[in-house]
Scaffold this active site. Structure first.
Site, PDB file in Angstrom:
ATOM      1  N   GLU A 270     -19.316 -38.387   4.263  1.00 45.83           N
ATOM      2  CA  GLU A 270     -19.365 -36.982   4.645  1.00 45.83           C
ATOM      3  C   GLU A 270     -20.211 -36.183   3.655  1.00 45.83           C
ATOM      4  OE1 GLU A 270     -15.415 -35.348   5.211  1.00 45.83           O
ATOM      5  OE2 GLU A 270     -14.820 -37.047   6.463  1.00 45.83           O
TER       6      GLU A 270
ATOM      7  N   LYS B  94     -20.273 -44.949   6.347  1.00 38.76           N
ATOM      8  CA  LYS B  94     -20.436 -43.532   6.695  1.00 38.76           C
ATOM      9  C   LYS B  94     -19.877 -42.702   5.552  1.00 38.76           C
ATOM     10  CE  LYS B  94     -17.811 -41.336   9.956  1.00 38.76           C
ATOM     11  NZ  LYS B  94     -17.126 -40.315   9.144  1.00 38.76           N
TER      12      LYS B  94
ATOM     13  N   ASP C 296     -16.005 -46.070   6.946  1.00 37.67           N
ATOM     14  CA  ASP C 296     -16.012 -44.828   6.169  1.00 37.67           C
ATOM     15  C   ASP C 296     -15.810 -45.100   4.691  1.00 37.67           C
ATOM     16  OD1 ASP C 296     -16.496 -42.600   7.725  1.00 37.67           O
ATOM     17  OD2 ASP C 296     -14.375 -42.217   8.168  1.00 37.67           O
TER      18      ASP C 296
ATOM     19  N   ASP D  14     -11.774 -43.147   8.136  1.00 35.92           N
ATOM     20  CA  ASP D  14     -10.651 -42.881   7.221  1.00 35.92           C
ATOM     21  C   ASP D  14      -9.577 -42.047   7.926  1.00 35.92           C
ATOM     22  OD1 ASP D  14     -12.017 -40.492   7.287  1.00 35.92           O
ATOM     23  OD2 ASP D  14     -12.062 -40.207   5.111  1.00 35.92           O
ATOM     24  N   SER D  15      -9.829 -41.661   9.175  1.00 33.62           N
ATOM     25  CA  SER D  15      -8.774 -41.068  10.011  1.00 33.62           C
ATOM     26  C   SER D  15      -7.581 -42.012  10.105  1.00 33.62           C
ATOM     27  CB  SER D  15      -9.311 -40.760  11.418  1.00 33.62           C
ATOM     28  OG  SER D  15      -9.917 -41.908  11.983  1.00 33.62           O
TER      29      SER D  15
ATOM     30  N   GLU E 190     -19.428 -33.291  13.696  1.00 33.60           N
ATOM     31  CA  GLU E 190     -18.034 -33.059  14.097  1.00 33.60           C
ATOM     32  C   GLU E 190     -17.765 -31.567  14.241  1.00 33.60           C
ATOM     33  OE1 GLU E 190     -15.001 -35.146  11.869  1.00 33.60           O
ATOM     34  OE2 GLU E 190     -13.387 -34.150  12.972  1.00 33.60           O
TER      35      GLU E 190
END
Ligand code: KIV
Length: 273
Positions: free
Chosen positions: A119, A117, A87, A48-49, A186
């Site tokens: 978080e 993925k 993501d 999602d960056s 990270e």
């Protein structure tokens, strides 16, 4: 273990079995970039960056599930070899395991990607167990979590204090115990990342978390040198494409203004009868 050169694509169980070997991950957001990276990578992460990298947003928070699905499908179309992980964006999974399942099922069904993925550490363990037990492979993401930027008050490496180290370690363990096939670490201090990598049975994929992790992931635009204004300490630049693009645009503009382009060989002359 590596299945480079093999006829079949790398699968989630392949990545899971690669604990202890350096697996290569890069982000990818588009078909042409995926085509370029595919043969060199074990996994391509549709991160999602992309909100910040492609869309110029100040954070990843406003990236939508539809956007992730569009880019996920584009990357799948460009890859034959690497395992594709997409993501789940902010707000598409934190509410409940059922919400996460609905979002993740859309991602897998509509993109053809192999895994998602998400978080979060201990607070996401129930969700990760819910997804993995229902056929959705999950990669965890702990340490610095960009979707929690407003709680953390910024992007800052973690693991500096004993409390921080204990938290990220417990988070990674919870994610592994819940059934994740790998965990992205990270912005985590080296000794903490090293201890976690020894501690958990699944591969750790580091970004700003030292060479002690099992594998590495970077944002591809950072690796390619697309930005001149910001270079995080943990990034190694392998090309200067940003400067190349500026040079190419300047040369094209000069040619057009001087009527040097198009040249004879670019022009259609013969008329059809
Ligand atoms: O969104 C992303 O690109 C990521 C990587 C930085 C790990 O999560």
């Amino acid at each position: 273990m590596s299945v480079h050169g093999a006829a079949r694509p790398i699968t989630v169980p392949d990545l899971r079995r690669m604990k202890g070997t350096p697996q290569v991950w890069l982000t990818a957001y588009t078909t042409p970039i995926a085509q370029r990276l595919d043969e060199h990578c074990d996994a391509l992460l549709v991160g999602d960056s992309l909100g910040m990298v492609l869309y110029g947003l100040p954070s990843t928070l406003s990236v939508s599930l539809d956007t992730m699905i569009a880019h996920g499908a584009a990357v799948v179309r460009g890859a034959k070899h690497a395992c594709i992980v997409v993501d789940l964006p902010f707000g598409s999974y934190q509410q409940s395991p059922r919400q996460a399942f609905a979002s993740a099922a859309r991602v897998l069904a509509e993109t053809g990607a192999a895994a998602v993925k998400l978080e979060g550490g201990r607070e996401m363990a129930e969700t990760i167990a819910f997804l993995t037990s229902r056929g959705i492979p999950v990669c965890g993401h702990v340490g610095l979590m960009p979707q929690s930027v407003n709680v953390a008050g910024g992007f800052r490496a973690t693991g500096r204090t004993q409390d921080e180290a204990a938290k990220v370690s417990a988070d990674a363990q919870a994610v592994a115990d819940a059934g994740a096939f790998a965990v992205v670490l990270e912005g985590t201090l080296e000794p903490v990342a090293a201890a976690i990598t020894r501690q958990v049975a699944i591969p750790t994929i580091g970004i700003g978390a030292s060479a002690e992790c099992d594998g590495q992931v970077l944002v591809v635009d950072d690796v390619l040198g697309m930005f001149n204004d910001f270079q995080p300490r943990f990034v190694k630049r392998y090309a200067a494409l940003g400067d190349e693009i500026s040079k190419a645009a300047a040369a094209y503009a000069a040619d057009v203004r001087a009527r040097r382009f198009p040249e004879e060989r670019h022009v259609f002359r013969k008329t059809a009868r």
